[in-house]
Design a protein around this motif. Structure first.
Motif, PDB file in Angstrom:
ATOM      1  N   ASP A  45       0.762  -1.190  -0.116  1.00 22.06           N
ATOM      2  CA  ASP A  45       0.050  -0.058   0.011  1.00 22.06           C
ATOM      3  C   ASP A  45       1.018   1.259   0.089  1.00 22.06           C
ATOM      4  N   PHE A  46       2.226   0.896  -0.148  1.00 22.41           N
ATOM      5  CA  PHE A  46       3.011   2.380   0.308  1.00 22.41           C
ATOM      6  C   PHE A  46       2.759   3.433  -0.939  1.00 22.41           C
ATOM      7  N   TYR A  47       2.399   3.196  -2.166  1.00 27.15           N
ATOM      8  CA  TYR A  47       2.214   4.080  -3.021  1.00 27.15           C
ATOM      9  C   TYR A  47       0.894   4.278  -3.562  1.00 27.15           C
ATOM     10  N   VAL A  48       0.001   5.184  -3.579  1.00 25.60           N
ATOM     11  CA  VAL A  48      -1.238   5.328  -3.921  1.00 25.60           C
ATOM     12  C   VAL A  48      -1.494   4.980  -5.551  1.00 25.60           C
ATOM     13  N   ASP A  49      -0.274   5.174  -6.091  1.00 25.72           N
ATOM     14  CA  ASP A  49      -0.245   4.899  -7.791  1.00 25.72           C
ATOM     15  C   ASP A  49       0.049   3.688  -7.792  1.00 25.72           C
ATOM     16  N   TYR A  56      -5.282   2.566  -3.800  1.00 32.92           N
ATOM     17  CA  TYR A  56      -5.106   2.937  -5.346  1.00 32.92           C
ATOM     18  C   TYR A  56      -6.485   3.574  -5.705  1.00 32.92           C
ATOM     19  N   SER A  57      -6.227   4.796  -6.373  1.00 33.87           N
ATOM     20  CA  SER A  57      -7.292   5.668  -7.233  1.00 33.87           C
ATOM     21  C   SER A  57      -6.831   6.469  -8.240  1.00 33.87           C
ATOM     22  N   THR A  58      -7.748   6.844  -8.982  1.00 31.02           N
ATOM     23  CA  THR A  58      -7.581   7.481 -10.013  1.00 31.02           C
ATOM     24  C   THR A  58      -8.215   9.023 -10.299  1.00 31.02           C
ATOM     25  N   LEU A  59      -7.774  10.055 -10.444  1.00 27.44           N
ATOM     26  CA  LEU A  59      -8.614  11.301 -10.745  1.00 27.44           C
ATOM     27  C   LEU A  59      -9.181  11.319 -11.928  1.00 27.44           C
ATOM     28  N   ALA A 117       1.177  16.601  -3.379  1.00 24.60           N
ATOM     29  CA  ALA A 117       0.705  16.708  -1.901  1.00 24.60           C
ATOM     30  C   ALA A 117      -0.433  15.599  -1.887  1.00 24.60           C
ATOM     31  N   ARG A 118      -1.153  15.031  -2.839  1.00 22.33           N
ATOM     32  CA  ARG A 118      -2.029  14.064  -2.980  1.00 22.33           C
ATOM     33  C   ARG A 118      -1.207  12.574  -2.636  1.00 22.33           C
ATOM     34  N   SER A 119      -0.238  12.613  -3.323  1.00 18.76           N
ATOM     35  CA  SER A 119       0.515  11.339  -3.155  1.00 18.76           C
ATOM     36  C   SER A 119       1.300  11.019  -2.022  1.00 18.76           C
TER      37      SER A 119
END
Length: 246
Positions: A45-49, A56-59, A117-119
């Motif tokens: 889960d370390f990186y949201v990308d 994990y999520s997309t904009l 900031a989001r990441s």
């Protein structure tokens, strides 16, 4: 989080206080392995990308998102549109048009600092949880080490101090076993398990000899035993069989 951490440690201590002393090691090891399983999940889960991340999520990254509220506020009047369906023809012609758009679309509606900031915000959470979990494992290991120190201290205080030489204890206990005075650990085939025999003696007696060396002194087929045997026979040491002294 701090309260939950301290509560988890309190639960460990409470369980140890109400658990059989012999099962302490297995209880601590079980909890360490349980935390490690959770840490492996959190690590992904370390990186949201990362698509493997549970966060994990997309904009929805489109310039028109800026106008959504405005569009929703518009009043639609059906009288403003042609009744013959020509409006659909207009949309289709625009859709098929190959001419470049005159509108200068931005590549991203969001500022670069926003992405950063989001990441950082969403990726920081599992990273922090991972280190908290790792600290919990270190605390469990510390508890386990303290238990082992207490156990070793208790063993030292209850062991019998051997005043003879380290060679003596191996020969004498070997003779006690051979003449039927004590029962020794056995291998599956029925032979004496000299490694386990040596370990038991070291648990019961305070003697400065390595377990592997003591095993050699106990084994009648080992040259170490034969050397001791000559010394004891020279001093006319004799131990009768247990059945002869009944």
């Amino acid at each position: 989080m701090k309260n939950q951490y301290e509560n988890a440690l309190s639960q460990i201590f409470l369980k140890l206080a109400t658990t059989n002393y012999d099962t302490f090691d297995s209880f601590i090891k079980f909890n360490i392995e349980a935390v490690k399983i959770s840490l492996r999940t959190i690590k992904s889960d370390f990186y949201v990308d990362n698509k493997q991340s549970r966060y994990y999520s997309t904009l929805i990254d489109n310039l028109d998102t800026n106008n959504i509220d405005v569009i929703n506020e518009r009043k639609i009047n059906s009288e403003d549109y042609p009744k013959d369906g020509s409006i659909m023809q207009i949309f289709e012609s625009l859709n098929k048009s190959t001419s470049p758009s005159k509108v200068n679309y931005l590549e991203s509606y969001y500022y670069l600092n926003f992405h950063k900031a989001r990441s950082k915000t969403l990726s920081w959470l599992p990273f922090a949880l991972f280190h908290i979990g790792n600290r919990f494992i270190l605390d469990l290991v510390r508890i386990q080490n303290n238990i082992n120190e207490i156990r070793m201290s208790n063993q030292k205080s209850t062991r019998i101090r051997w005043l003879g030489k380290k060679t003596h204890i191996g020969y004498i206990f070997s003779m006690l076993a051979q003449e039927g005075y004590i029962e020794t650990p056995e291998l599956p085939g029925g032979e004496v398990n000299y490694t386990a025999f040596a370990r038991l003696i070291k648990e019961l007696f305070e003697v400065d000899v390595a377990e592997g060396t003591l095993r050699k002194y106990l084994n009648p087929l080992d040259t170490k035993f034969e050397e001791n045997q000559k010394t004891f026979e020279k001093e006319q040491f004799h131990l009768p069989n247990v059945k002869r002294v009944n």
